[in-house]
Every structure is written in structure tokens, then in C-alpha cells.
Design an enzyme around this catalytic site. Sequence first.
Site, PDB file in Angstrom:
ATOM      1  N   GLN A 202      35.005  37.989  33.338  1.00 15.30           N
ATOM      2  CA  GLN A 202      36.132  38.610  34.028  1.00 15.30           C
ATOM      3  C   GLN A 202      37.326  38.595  33.069  1.00 15.30           C
ATOM      4  OE1 GLN A 202      35.477  39.607  37.687  1.00 15.30           O
ATOM      5  NE2 GLN A 202      33.605  39.490  36.446  1.00 15.30           N
ATOM      6  N   GLY A 243      39.741  39.968  46.221  1.00 14.19           N
ATOM      7  CA  GLY A 243      38.714  40.050  45.198  1.00 14.19           C
ATOM      8  C   GLY A 243      39.181  40.764  43.935  1.00 14.19           C
ATOM      9  N   HIS A 244      38.320  40.748  42.935  1.00 10.46           N
ATOM     10  CA  HIS A 244      38.684  41.313  41.638  1.00 10.46           C
ATOM     11  C   HIS A 244      38.862  42.836  41.704  1.00 10.46           C
ATOM     12  CE1 HIS A 244      34.119  41.577  40.435  1.00 10.46           C
ATOM     13  NE2 HIS A 244      34.382  42.189  41.563  1.00 10.46           N
ATOM     14  N   ASN A 245      39.828  43.298  40.912  1.00 12.89           N
ATOM     15  CA  ASN A 245      40.127  44.729  40.767  1.00 12.89           C
ATOM     16  C   ASN A 245      40.673  45.392  42.021  1.00 12.89           C
ATOM     17  OD1 ASN A 245      37.444  44.412  38.740  1.00 12.89           O
ATOM     18  ND2 ASN A 245      39.251  45.402  37.877  1.00 12.89           N
TER      19      ASN A 245
END
Length: 350
Positions: A202, A243-245
Amino acid sequence: MSTRLKELVERLGGRLIGDETIEVIGIAPLSEAQSSHITFLSNPKFRAQASQTKAAALILSADDDKIVGAGYSGARIIAANPYAYFARAAQLFAQKRAVPLQPGIHPSASVDQTAQIAPDANIGPNAVVEADAVIGSRARIDAACFIGRSAKIGADTHLYPRVTIYEACEIGQRGIIHSGAVIGADGFGFANEAGVWIKIPQVGRVLIGDDVEIGANTSIDRGALNDTIIEEGVKLDNQIQIGHNCRIGAHTLMSGCVGVAGSAIIGKHCTFGGAAMILGQLSIADHVTVSSGTLVSRSITEPGMYTGFYPLAKNADWEKTAAIVRNLPTMREKIRELEKIIKSQNDDNK
């Protein structure tokens, strides 16, 4: 510590009716306010209570003043939005009570020599600031916080004890981040190969705009490749997972325990009730309200209020309803067969 009504109105606006020299020491609810307090009326249901309050002054709307004003003996401040006026007045009183910021770095803090610390910032006991981090003017980093390498903390931002900011993440100005929050941990990214999960590095960041508040134990994951972005004015309650993005639009508000899966794009001025769940890869338009406990499983393209849960029922009734829902596909097929039979009979009778 006290404030004259004249000073309050000069700072916040509104129309004052009554003695402008009255001094108040703070804000209290209608039922508990005393002669040294100011109070507010934001719900017409409490008009009777407002007319009997002991407060020295009352914040209310013009419509409520037509009904309450004649029966209330104290001063009144007429405001277009009494609840927002109360919030801003409460900020003023809180500022008067706040302990002044003491610039400097506590002897027990660990600050890398390459970190840039504004002269008027405060670094608390046992805090860690790693290499090339930047701490802005009047920022307050409380005890045991961790600021990772190359992270940036904007001016007037307050990190309460034990906040963790991972490397390269950026926090805007006037932010508030409460204890236990983690900004920039790895997003949940894995690829499956023959039943084995392979970690995807990540390498994105978390970028947080100005005037954002983040509640205790809330987690915001860094992006996998691109950045996770929280725009200006966003308010996140405790124990929220982003969460990511993901991208959270400006001035959106989320209550406790909301979960947002990776790569969801949420618009501006949205509101999410507690424990709402948003699946990944979805887009939500501006000005959307999602009720508490709702699962958002598809994109929302139009503003409005959305709800997706069964109303509370006795367990026995809920089990019966669940059984019916489970059998809906079979019932649907039977209804279609009956429709065909009825149509056929009608055609024969013509």
C-alpha cells in the site's frame, strides 16, 4: 470568564432584544439554565419550557420569539439558525476556558533533527516525530502521539493523546483528531494465488483537508497506489473505518461505527447514520442521507434519504417474515405460472 451579550452579538450577529450589558458565564439547557447562563430554543416542542427558563438570555428564531417572547422576562437573541448560533457561542465560551497553548517540545519527546517544528507548536510527553515530518504553527501534538516520516500536520491542528499518523500522510489546518485514531495504516489489499493470500503493498497516502474532525479509534487506510482523500470540513465520529483509496466529499458527516469499503467515492454534504455500511467501488452523489444500519450495496446517483433495513419486530414475527423473504423466488415463479394460466383461460373465453 463571563461574556456580555453585546460582545456575543458583535461577534456572532443576531438581533438583541433586552439589556446588552448582561453578563453570562456559559450555555446551559433550558431546564437547567440559571441567571448566569444563556440558553437556546431550536425545537418548537420546547416553547413552553423556554418561556419558563431561568436563563438570563435566550437564543431563538423570529417565529419562536412571536410566541415565547412575551412570556419570557430575560434578554433574547433572534437568530436565523438558533442551533448553529448556540454551537458558535459554545465555541467562544470553550475558548475562554481553554488552557493556553505552551509552545515547545517536552523533554521526553523524541523528535528527529530533520523534522520541521513550528516555534509556536507544542509537542507533548513521549510523542515521536520522525524524520522530515512537518508540524505547523500552533499545532498541538499531545502525549504519546506518533508522527511518521515525512508526515505533515497543519497549523492549529490538535492531535489528542495516542494518535498515530503514518509516514507521508498529511493533515490540514484546524483539524481535530481524537485519541486512538490511526491515519495511514495499510489498506486491506491481497491477491489470491492457489489459495494463498499475497499482500499488495500500500504505497499511497492519506490526505486530509482543513477543518476535519476525526473521532476516537477511527481508522483511515492509506491508498494502494493512489491516495485516500478526506476533503475539507468532513466530520467523522468514533470507531469508523475508511478503506483504501476512498474519497469522502467536503462537509460530509458520519456517525459512529460507519464502515466504508475500499475505493468508494462519497459526495459532498452527505450524512451517514451510525453503523451504515458502504460497499467498495461505489459512488454516492452529493447531498445523500443514509439511515442508521443501512447497507449501501449499489451506487446512489440522486440526492435524497435512503434506508435499507427491516423495522424492529418481535423475534417470532421477524422469523416468519424472513421465511417469506427466503421463499420469494419460488413464490414469484408460481405467480408467473398462475398468470399464464389465467391469461390462457381468458383467451379461450374470448
